[in-house]
Design an enzyme around this catalytic site. Structure first.
Site, short mmCIF file in Angstrom:
data_model
loop_
_atom_site.label_atom_id
_atom_site.label_comp_id
_atom_site.label_asym_id
_atom_site.label_seq_id
_atom_site.Cartn_x
_atom_site.Cartn_y
_atom_site.Cartn_z
N GLU A 178 0.82 -1.22 0.00
CA GLU A 178 0.00 0.00 0.00
C GLU A 178 0.85 1.27 0.00
OE1 GLU A 178 -2.71 0.41 3.33
OE2 GLU A 178 -3.56 2.25 2.53
N LYS A 220 -2.39 -1.86 -3.33
CA LYS A 220 -3.45 -1.01 -2.76
C LYS A 220 -3.01 0.45 -2.88
CE LYS A 220 -5.98 -0.13 1.51
NZ LYS A 220 -6.70 -0.74 2.62
N SER A 262 -9.59 4.37 0.08
CA SER A 262 -10.50 5.49 -0.20
C SER A 262 -9.86 6.84 0.12
CB SER A 262 -11.85 5.31 0.50
OG SER A 262 -11.72 5.19 1.89
N ARG A 294 -12.55 3.94 5.48
CA ARG A 294 -13.55 4.97 5.76
C ARG A 294 -14.76 4.89 4.83
NH1 ARG A 294 -9.26 9.69 5.81
NH2 ARG A 294 -8.12 8.03 4.77
P1 13P Z 1 -9.13 4.45 3.77
O1 13P Z 1 -9.97 3.69 2.78
O2 13P Z 1 -9.92 5.09 4.86
O3 13P Z 1 -8.19 5.41 3.10
O4 13P Z 1 -8.22 3.41 4.51
C1 13P Z 1 -7.59 2.43 3.81
C2 13P Z 1 -6.47 1.90 4.60
O5 13P Z 1 -6.34 0.72 4.77
C3 13P Z 1 -5.52 2.84 5.19
O6 13P Z 1 -4.36 2.16 5.49
#
Ligand code: 13P
Length: 341
Positions: A178, A220, A262, A294
């Site tokens: 990510e 991600k 998100s 979120r």
């Molecule tokens: P959000 O979708 O709220 O950005 O969070 C994703 C996530 O896993 C943050 O590490």
């Protein structure tokens, strides 16, 4: 099963038509912030109740192939005494675990951050696996300013993500990689596009150097968006086109699925933008899916507000967001599917 077969089986379970991943892995400070917004104390029991509410939501497995848990949740139980990873697995939802330990300032790169937690990671992963986790997640963040991310920041964060991913595969856990380019600031969409492309190219170069098997990982990323305070507000089609353009330039086709975060978009925006990508690019080389925190959980928190009598309605709110994102994953979402209240 050999380690390779295990990785392949987890990928097959996670990359599932019409399904995505729920990120329910907020760290203690982050979940405290989310709870504070609904006037709820963040204690172990409230966190257990919230996450148990989500994992026991009837029918959730129709929309989710995986859930990313926080370390504490891996050891918690639902009200009937079933460990929460087993509750998820019984719904057909593969349990995973966030394994990074949050960010710290990167020395000699003012404004840049680097994520901690590599020391002892292999040993921790063995423990998480014994508790039922089959995949892992690690997040690096990239703030955009006039000078950030620096080239040092881009290089170091890529190396850390690649080391994490290699260790996961060595232990038989699928890594979710990510790299999050942050939405904060007034930067243009073009700048976000350039930064995201630079970041992703560096990440895949490092993954290659560390001999990570691309077929057994998920990416991600953040979507390409104008900064939160930028005067230009982009529409879904523009976001979809720019995001897929950047991905095409930087993400090898061997990666099976791209599951977006998100990142501060509203639930409706995150769904509409994912839908636009699947409408415009049905033949993209990777699946285009979601791994939202979120954008899936906000309506759940707002409905639940820590009250037992709201549990059922909160579960329905989660399933509705799951359903809408599952539709977006197939390019079949329409704004009129949103609840009217
Ligand atoms: P959000 O979708 O709220 O950005 O969070 C994703 C996530 O896993 C943050 O590490």
């Amino acid at each position: 099963m050999t380690m390779d077969q295990e990785l392949q089986a987890t990928i097959a379970a996670l990359v599932h038509e019409g399904k995505g991943i729920l990120a329910a892995d907020e760290s203690l400070p982050t979940i405290a912030k989310r709870f504070q917004a609904i006037g709820l104390e963040s204690n172990e029991e409230n966190r257990r109740s919230f996450r148990s509410l989500m994992l026991t939501a009837p029918g959730l497995g129709e929309y989710l192939s995986g859930v990313i848990l926080f370390e504490e949740t891996l050891g918690q139980k639902s009200r009937d005494g079933t460990p929460l990873p087993i509750v998820a697995a019984r719904q057909g939802i593969v349990p995973g675990i966030k394994v990074d330990k949050g960010t710290t300032a990167l020395a000699n790169a003012p404004g840049d951050l680097v994520t901690q937690g590599l020391d002892g990671l292999a040993e921790r992963l063995r423990g998480y696996k014994a508790q039922g986790a089959r995949f892992a997640k690690w997040r690096e963040v990239y703030p955009i300013t006039e000078r950030n991310p620096t080239s040092l920041g881009v290089a170091v964060n890529a190396q850390v993500l690649a080391r994490y991913a290699a260790i996961c595969q060595e232990q038989g856990l699928v890594p979710i990689v990510e790299p999050e380019v942050l939405l904060d600031g007034d930067h243009t969409m073009e700048r976000c596009s350039q930064v995201t492309e630079t970041v992703l190219r560096a990440v895949f170069q490092a993954l290659l150097e560390h001999k990570v098997t691309l077929e057994w990982m998920l990416l991600k990323p953040s979507m390409v968006l104008p900064g939160k305070d930028c005067s230009h507000k982009a529409g879904s089609e523009e976001i979809a086109r720019e995001t897929v353009k950047v991905l095409r330039r930087s993400v090898p086709a061997a990666v099976p699925s791209v599951n977006f975060l998100s990142g501060g978009q509203t639930p409706q925006q995150a769904t509409a933008n994912l839908n636009a990508m699947n409408v415009l690019f049905p033949r993209a080389p990777w699946e285009l899916s979601f791994s939202y925190a979120r954008a899936l959980q906000q309506p759940v928190l707002d409905t639940w507000r820590g009250k037992n009598e709201n549990v059922e309605a909160a579960q329905k709110a989660l399933c509705l967001r799951g359903k809408l994102n599952a539709a977006a994953r197939k390019g079949q979402y329409r704004a009129d599917m949103e609840p009217t209240h």
